[in-house]
Design an enzyme around this catalytic site. Structure first.
Site, PDB file in Angstrom:
ATOM      1  N   GLY A  85      73.959  -9.709 -16.189  1.00  0.00           N
ATOM      2  CA  GLY A  85      72.652  -9.609 -16.808  1.00  0.00           C
ATOM      3  C   GLY A  85      72.407  -8.349 -17.612  1.00  0.00           C
ATOM      4  N   GLN A  86      73.427  -7.513 -17.784  1.00  0.00           N
ATOM      5  CA  GLN A  86      73.230  -6.291 -18.559  1.00  0.00           C
ATOM      6  C   GLN A  86      72.993  -6.640 -20.022  1.00  0.00           C
ATOM      7  OE1 GLN A  86      76.474  -3.461 -18.235  1.00  0.00           O
ATOM      8  NE2 GLN A  86      75.327  -1.853 -19.283  1.00  0.00           N
ATOM      9  N   THR A  87      71.919  -6.096 -20.598  1.00  0.00           N
ATOM     10  CA  THR A  87      71.598  -6.357 -22.007  1.00  0.00           C
ATOM     11  C   THR A  87      71.623  -5.091 -22.850  1.00  0.00           C
ATOM     12  OG1 THR A  87      69.230  -6.199 -21.530  1.00  0.00           O
ATOM     13  CG2 THR A  87      70.214  -8.410 -21.512  1.00  0.00           C
ATOM     14  N   HIS A  92      72.322   1.984 -16.573  1.00  0.00           N
ATOM     15  CA  HIS A  92      71.009   2.412 -16.112  1.00  0.00           C
ATOM     16  C   HIS A  92      70.716   1.819 -14.734  1.00  0.00           C
ATOM     17  CE1 HIS A  92      70.565  -1.155 -18.672  1.00  0.00           C
ATOM     18  NE2 HIS A  92      69.489  -1.480 -17.981  1.00  0.00           N
ATOM     19  N   HIS A  94      67.833   0.777 -12.098  1.00  0.00           N
ATOM     20  CA  HIS A  94      66.425   0.402 -11.988  1.00  0.00           C
ATOM     21  C   HIS A  94      65.908   0.871 -10.627  1.00  0.00           C
ATOM     22  CE1 HIS A  94      66.281  -2.569 -15.353  1.00  0.00           C
ATOM     23  NE2 HIS A  94      67.580  -2.618 -15.109  1.00  0.00           N
TER      24      HIS A  94
END
Length: 120
Positions: A85-87, A92, A94
Site C-alpha cells: 500500500g505504499q504510495t 514514513h 504513521h
C-alpha cells in the site's frame, strides 16, 4: 519525479536525521508521519542511526499527542512497498492516535490491512 516529503516545510518535530509532521490526509486527529531526512524508499534500507532517530521522534510524537489530543490508544505502521500500500516512496511511519468509538469494532487493529483477517 520529485518527492513531496523531501520538500516538506511544516515540521512538528525533528532531530539530526529525521522529522515528523502532521499528515495532510489524517485518519484521525493528530495523525503524525515520521520520516528520515535522507530520501530512502523502504524501511529496510535505513541505517541503524536513522531507525533510532525515527524511533526517538515516535516517542516524542506520542508525548506531544498525549498532551494535545489525549487519545485512548495508538496504531503505528509502515507501508513498505507497493504491494503493502505504499504510495509515497519515501519511507514514513504513521503514528495514528485512536479514540474510543472511532470505529465500531477496533479488534485486530493493523491486521485490518486484509479486512477478512482482522477479526480472529
Amino acid at each position: 519525479m520529485s518527492c513531496i516529503f523531501c520538500t516538506i516545510n511544516e515540521i512538528t518535530l525533528e532531530n539530526n536525521l529525521a522529522m515528523a509532521f502532521f499528515d495532510k490526509f489524517p485518519v484521525t486527529n493528530g495523525h503524525l508521519l515520521i520520516i528520515p531526512k535522507r530520501h530512502v524508499e523502504h524501511y529496510f534500507d535505513l541505517t541503524s542511526e536513522e531507525k533510532q532517530a525515527m524511533d526517538d521522534l515516535l516517542l516524542q510524537g506520542k508525548e506531544l499527542l498525549d498532551h494535545q489530543f489525549n487519545p485512548d490508544g495508538y496504531n503505528i505502521g509502515i507501508n513498505n512497498g507497493e504491494a503493502a500500500g505504499q504510495t509515497i516512496f519515501h519511507v514514513h511511519v504513521h503514528l495514528i492516535p485512536r479514540y474510543k468509538g472511532d470505529m465500531t469494532e477496533p479488534r485486530g487493529g493493523v491486521r485490518g490491512v486484509i479486512p477478512e483477517k482482522r477479526i480472529y
